[in-house]
Scaffold this active site. Structure first.
Site, PDB file in Angstrom:
ATOM      1  N   ASP A  50     -12.237   7.191   9.245  1.00 51.70           N
ATOM      2  CA  ASP A  50     -12.952   8.181   9.518  1.00 51.70           C
ATOM      3  C   ASP A  50     -12.976   8.864  10.909  1.00 51.70           C
ATOM      4  O   ASP A  50     -13.796   9.042  11.508  1.00 51.70           O
ATOM      5  CB  ASP A  50     -14.560   7.780   9.241  1.00 51.70           C
TER       6      ASP A  50
ATOM      7  N   ASN B  62     -12.523  14.204   3.387  1.00 52.10           N
ATOM      8  CA  ASN B  62     -13.506  13.049   3.006  1.00 52.10           C
ATOM      9  C   ASN B  62     -14.734  13.393   3.465  1.00 52.10           C
ATOM     10  O   ASN B  62     -15.052  14.286   4.303  1.00 52.10           O
ATOM     11  CB  ASN B  62     -12.987  12.023   3.788  1.00 52.10           C
TER      12      ASN B  62
ATOM     13  N   HIS C 262     -18.568  11.769   4.595  1.00 51.62           N
ATOM     14  CA  HIS C 262     -19.118  10.675   5.149  1.00 51.62           C
ATOM     15  C   HIS C 262     -20.445  10.578   5.558  1.00 51.62           C
ATOM     16  O   HIS C 262     -20.857  11.825   6.193  1.00 51.62           O
ATOM     17  CB  HIS C 262     -18.203  10.159   6.429  1.00 51.62           C
TER      18      HIS C 262
ATOM     19  N   ASP D 115      -6.960  11.236   8.395  1.00 51.16           N
ATOM     20  CA  ASP D 115      -5.578  10.822   8.805  1.00 51.16           C
ATOM     21  C   ASP D 115      -5.535   9.414   8.597  1.00 51.16           C
ATOM     22  O   ASP D 115      -6.340   8.822   7.768  1.00 51.16           O
ATOM     23  CB  ASP D 115      -5.605  11.011  10.403  1.00 51.16           C
TER      24      ASP D 115
ATOM     25  N   ARG E 197       0.836  -1.224  -0.177  1.00 49.80           N
ATOM     26  CA  ARG E 197       0.061   0.025   0.002  1.00 49.80           C
ATOM     27  C   ARG E 197       0.750   1.195   0.017  1.00 49.80           C
ATOM     28  O   ARG E 197       0.484   2.195  -0.752  1.00 49.80           O
ATOM     29  CB  ARG E 197      -0.760  -0.081   1.447  1.00 49.80           C
TER      30      ARG E 197
END
Ligand code: GRF
Length: 181
Positions: A137, A99, A101, A133, A57
Site C-alpha cells: 500500500d 488499488n 484501500h 508498486d 510468485r
C-alpha cells in the site's frame, strides 16, 4: 479494457460492473473467491492463478499478466486482491495498476486498516485510491476521501460505500486518459 484482480467478496468489482465500466477479465489467487461468481454472472471471463500451481510468485505473476493481456487489458484494478505483485507483473502494466484501500494512506496500511483506525482512536479515516508498486500500500496516491470515524458502528459500511463510488470514478477517468493517448 479493464482487468480486475480479486481475492474475496468482490463488492468493489461489483461497483465497477454496475457502473458499466468495460471489465473484460477477472483473475484471482483463490478459486473460492465469491468475486469470481459475480464476474461469471456478469459474463466476464475468469481465471484462478494459485501459487500452488507455479514455481514461485514471479512465475505466477508472469502467467497472470499474459492472460490479462490476451483479454486486451490496459488497466489493472486490485479490488480486494490480497497478494503483493512482483516486478515481472508491475513492469507489464507501468502506471496502469490501481488499488483501493480503506484508510487515508500512509496511515494504516495492510489488511486490517479499518480495525487499526478504530483501535488507534483517530477522529478521521477514509479511502485511498493509489497506484501499485512493490510495497504494501505504498504507491502514489491518486485520490482520497475523508470520513469521520464517528459513529464507529457504521464506519465499515460507510467506508465501503465511499470505496465503491471513488474507485469507479477514478477508474473511469483513467480509462478516458488511456483512450485520449
Ligand atoms: C476493500 O475494503 C478494499 O479496500 C480492501 O479489501 C476490501 C475488499 O472488499 N483492499 P471487496 O472484496 O471488494 O468486497
Amino acid at each position: 479494457m479493464i482487468g480486475v484482480l480479486v481475492s474475496g467478496q468482490g463488492s468493489n468489482l461489483q461497483a465497477l460492473l454496475d457502473a458499466g465500466l468495460p471489465v473484460t477479465a477477472v483473475a484471482s489467487n483463490r478459486q473460492d473467491a465469491y468475486a469470481l461468481v459475480r464476474a461469471r454472472e456478469a459474463g466476464v471471463p475468469t481465471a484462478t492463478f494459485s501459487l500452488d500451481c507455479h514455481a514461485d510468485r514471479e512465475e505466477r505473476d508472469l502467467v497472470m499478466a499474459t492472460w490479462l493481456e490476451e483479454h486486451e487489458v490496459e488497466l489493472v484494478v486490485l479490488a480486494g486482491y490480497m497478494h503483493l505483485l512482483t516486478k515481472p507483473f508491475l513492469d507489464r502494466f507501468p502506471k496502469r495498476i490501481v488499488n483501493v484501500h480503506p484508510s487515508l494512506l500512509p496511515a494504516f496500511p495492510g489488511m486490517h486498516a479499518i480495525k487499526d483506525a478504530l483501535e488507534a482512536n483517530v477522529e478521521k479515516t477514509g479511502v485511498t485510491i493509489h497506484l501499485v508498486d512493490e510495497g504494501l500500500d505504498t504507491g502514489r496516491v491518486l485520490r482520497q476521501e475523508v470520513l469521520p470515524v464517528d459513529p464507529p458502528a457504521t464506519l465499515e459500511e460507510r467506508i465501503h460505500v465511499v470505496e465503491h463510488r471513488l474507485l469507479a470514478t477514478v477508474v473511469r477517468e483513467m480509462m478516458a486518459e488511456c483512450r485520449a493517448r
